[in-house]
Enzyme design. Structure first.
Site, mmCIF file in Angstrom:
data_model
loop_
_atom_site.group_PDB
_atom_site.id
_atom_site.type_symbol
_atom_site.label_atom_id
_atom_site.label_comp_id
_atom_site.label_asym_id
_atom_site.label_seq_id
_atom_site.Cartn_x
_atom_site.Cartn_y
_atom_site.Cartn_z
ATOM 1 N N TYR A 80 47.354 72.444 39.004
ATOM 2 C CA TYR A 80 46.599 73.368 39.847
ATOM 3 C C TYR A 80 46.771 72.979 41.306
ATOM 4 O O TYR A 80 46.624 71.808 41.655
ATOM 5 C CB TYR A 80 45.100 73.353 39.496
ATOM 6 C CG TYR A 80 44.720 74.578 38.691
ATOM 7 C CD1 TYR A 80 44.856 75.845 39.245
ATOM 8 C CD2 TYR A 80 44.266 74.467 37.381
ATOM 9 C CE1 TYR A 80 44.554 76.969 38.513
ATOM 10 C CE2 TYR A 80 43.956 75.594 36.647
ATOM 11 C CZ TYR A 80 44.093 76.846 37.215
ATOM 12 O OH TYR A 80 43.804 77.965 36.500
ATOM 13 N N GLU A 92 45.630 75.297 44.136
ATOM 14 C CA GLU A 92 45.121 76.393 44.968
ATOM 15 C C GLU A 92 45.078 75.962 46.431
ATOM 16 O O GLU A 92 44.678 74.830 46.737
ATOM 17 C CB GLU A 92 43.733 76.822 44.479
ATOM 18 C CG GLU A 92 43.823 77.646 43.210
ATOM 19 C CD GLU A 92 42.476 78.026 42.631
ATOM 20 O OE1 GLU A 92 41.456 77.845 43.306
ATOM 21 O OE2 GLU A 92 42.464 78.498 41.481
ATOM 22 N N ASP A 96 60.464 96.548 51.707
ATOM 23 C CA ASP A 96 60.510 95.954 50.366
ATOM 24 C C ASP A 96 61.977 95.883 49.969
ATOM 25 O O ASP A 96 62.583 96.894 49.610
ATOM 26 C CB ASP A 96 59.715 96.843 49.394
ATOM 27 C CG ASP A 96 59.789 96.334 47.960
ATOM 28 O OD1 ASP A 96 60.610 95.449 47.675
ATOM 29 O OD2 ASP A 96 59.011 96.839 47.120
ATOM 30 N N THR A 154 61.354 90.389 45.468
ATOM 31 C CA THR A 154 61.293 89.540 44.288
ATOM 32 C C THR A 154 62.387 88.492 44.451
ATOM 33 O O THR A 154 63.249 88.600 45.329
ATOM 34 C CB THR A 154 61.575 90.347 43.009
ATOM 35 O OG1 THR A 154 62.766 91.099 43.191
ATOM 36 C CG2 THR A 154 60.433 91.282 42.679
ATOM 37 N N LYS A 191 66.193 89.257 41.265
ATOM 38 C CA LYS A 191 67.195 90.328 41.143
ATOM 39 C C LYS A 191 68.508 89.833 41.765
ATOM 40 O O LYS A 191 69.105 88.921 41.215
ATOM 41 C CB LYS A 191 66.666 91.604 41.813
ATOM 42 C CG LYS A 191 65.375 92.138 41.137
ATOM 43 C CD LYS A 191 64.971 93.480 41.698
ATOM 44 C CE LYS A 191 63.764 94.060 40.984
ATOM 45 N NZ LYS A 191 62.478 93.709 41.592
ATOM 46 N N ARG A 221 61.718 84.596 38.080
ATOM 47 C CA ARG A 221 60.891 85.802 38.192
ATOM 48 C C ARG A 221 59.719 85.502 39.135
ATOM 49 O O ARG A 221 58.891 84.633 38.851
ATOM 50 C CB ARG A 221 60.372 86.161 36.797
ATOM 51 C CG ARG A 221 59.654 87.480 36.681
ATOM 52 C CD ARG A 221 59.705 87.943 35.234
ATOM 53 N NE ARG A 221 61.074 88.270 34.910
ATOM 54 C CZ ARG A 221 61.659 89.455 35.186
ATOM 55 N NH1 ARG A 221 60.965 90.422 35.753
ATOM 56 N NH2 ARG A 221 62.924 89.659 34.887
HETATM 57 N N1 DSN Z 1 61.092 97.267 37.867
HETATM 58 C C1 DSN Z 1 62.035 96.947 38.892
HETATM 59 C C2 DSN Z 1 63.311 97.705 38.743
HETATM 60 O O1 DSN Z 1 63.815 97.760 37.649
HETATM 61 O O2 DSN Z 1 63.827 98.207 39.726
HETATM 62 C C3 DSN Z 1 61.477 97.115 40.246
HETATM 63 O O3 DSN Z 1 60.405 96.286 40.382
#
Ligand code: DSN
Length: 415
Positions: free
Chosen positions: A54, A56, A200, A226, A229, A235
């Site tokens: 933990y 925080e 984003d 994120t 990707k 993740r």
């Molecule tokens: N769910 C993702 C995608 O497949 O583009 C975006 O967050």
């Protein structure tokens, strides 16, 4: 990599399922544009003892003892993220992309304030103001789409919409838009109505990091992404912002949105940012784009309607309306053949989102396996075969065999 060494000893059911998922990772062509193969080092960090802790708070200001190594790992991740994107401030704690956007809204909006984001149906994301998401429920959401002839963002239209609805924040960025985004223009539009600007870049972050996609950092108040990707990490989420918003963003993430940060994931994020700073990462991203562009060109040659005529990034969108097959049927048949991608609504789609008229195809994961032009030409041919014969089990079986053979030549997770 042995994924189940210890799990086998305590839980055979879970071990079995994980092994099947590893097999799927190895034996399928993973072409969902938002997915990738996290390196073994990333997976190992995510399975590390930091999961026990933990922590925080933030480095140097925590609510628990025993956080000396948490401070070190989080600071390392922050420093690397700032260096990678040239940002003034980085928050590496968000557990997901959705939480990054929710945190930015929490930092600067009050319930009822307005958001102007890209329409989900045109390629935006749920968190850009879609009615089903908290961004559409807590805030007054307005949206912009793409031009009906070109399928491109129309900045004059966006500017006019901004003038009309006077949003407090404008969201630039998309989940299914294959072309470059002009963040400078978005800045001008935001300035013209006194709005904050959020980019984003969840889909494009790996490309942005190596300057193969327009850089939003100089123009935006907030940049969210994120890390799993095109960035090829664990993740999770990341927020970048100007220093003057650092305190508001940090408080919005914790205690606003989340409790204890996932320190094991933050350790993996540190590795991810470190890898992205290395020269090989740029070569990888260059090939991701080349592969997507060639895939688009090959499908066009075969008569498919690839929206906008191609791509500037890692994904293409194919409108299947002229081909008399729905996105759902195409995606199901292709998956059976070992080519895993997702059905996707195309702008102005009249099908419902569970059926859709298109597919979205991405190249980050197959490129990570080492696949290049020669393989892309073969894959485009197989996609065509399957989509033209989507109910013919013999064709699907024969393509499946070819996919398996190709995957065998480009092993993953075999160290
Ligand atoms: N769910 C993702 C995608 O497949 O583009 C975006 O967050």
């Amino acid at each position: 990599m042995d994924f189940t060494k210890y799990i086998e000893k305590v839980d055979k059911d879970v071990a079995y399922i994980i092994k099947q998922e590893v097999k799927r990772n190895r034996e399928n062509l993973l072409m969902i544009a938002s997915e990738n193969y996290a390196d073994e080092a990333i997976l190992q960090a995510q399975g590390s003892v930091f999961t026990n802790k933990y922590a925080e708070g933030y480095p140097g200001k925590r609510f628990y003892q025993g956080v000396e190594w948490c401070d070190k790992i989080e600071q390392l991740a922050i420093d690397r993220a700032k260096q990678l994107f040239g940002a003034e401030h980085a928050n590496v704690q968000p557990n997901s992309g959705s939480q990054t956007n929710q945190s930015v809204y929490l930092a600067v909006l009050a319930p009822g304030d307005s958001i102007l984001g890209m329409n989900l149906a045109a390629g935006g994301h749920l968190t850009h103001g879609a009615p089903a998401s908290s961004s559409g429920k807590l805030y007054k959401s307005h949206s912009y789409g793409v031009n009906k002839d070109t399928y491109l963002l129309d900045y004059d239209e966006i500017a006019a919409k901004a003038k009309e609805v006077k949003p407090k924040i404008i969201v630039a960025g998309a989940s299914a838009y294959p072309r470059q985004i002009d963040f400078k223009k978005f800045r001008e539009i935001a300035d013209s109505v006194g709005a904050f600007l959020l980019a984003d870049i969840a889909h494009y972050a790996g490309l942005v990091a190596v300057k193969l996609f327009p850089d939003p950092v100089p123009y935006c108040d907030f940049v969210t992404t994120t890390t799993h990707k095109t960035l090829k990490g664990p993740r999770g989420g990341l927020i970048l912002c100007r220093e003057k918003y650092a305190k508001a963003v940090n408080s919005a993430v914790f205690p606003g949105m989340q409790g204890g940060p996932l320190m094991h994931v933050i350790a993996a994020k540190a590795i991810c940012f470190g890898e992205a700073l290395k020269p090989a990462f740029k070569l990888y991203q260059e090939q991701v784009i080349k592969n997507a562009q060639l895939l688009g060109a090959e499908l066009i040659k075969k008569g498919y309607k690839v929206l906008t005529g191609g791509t500037d990034c890692h994904l293409i969108l194919v409108d299947l309306r002229p081909d008399n097959i729905t996105g759902k049927d195409a995606a199901l048949a292709l998956d059976k053949a070992g080519i895993t991608l997702n059905k996707n609504g195309v702008p102005f789609d009249t099908q419902n989102p569970f059926i859709t008229s298109g597919i979205r195809v991405g190249t980050p994961a197959i490129t990570a396996r080492g696949m290049k032009e020669k393989e892309i030409v073969m894959i485009a041919g197989w996609m065509d075969e399957v989509m033209k014969n989507s109910t013919d089990e013999k064709v699907i079986k024969s393509v499946r065999a070819k996919v398996l053979k190709l995957c065998g030549k480009f092993p993953v997770y075999n160290r």
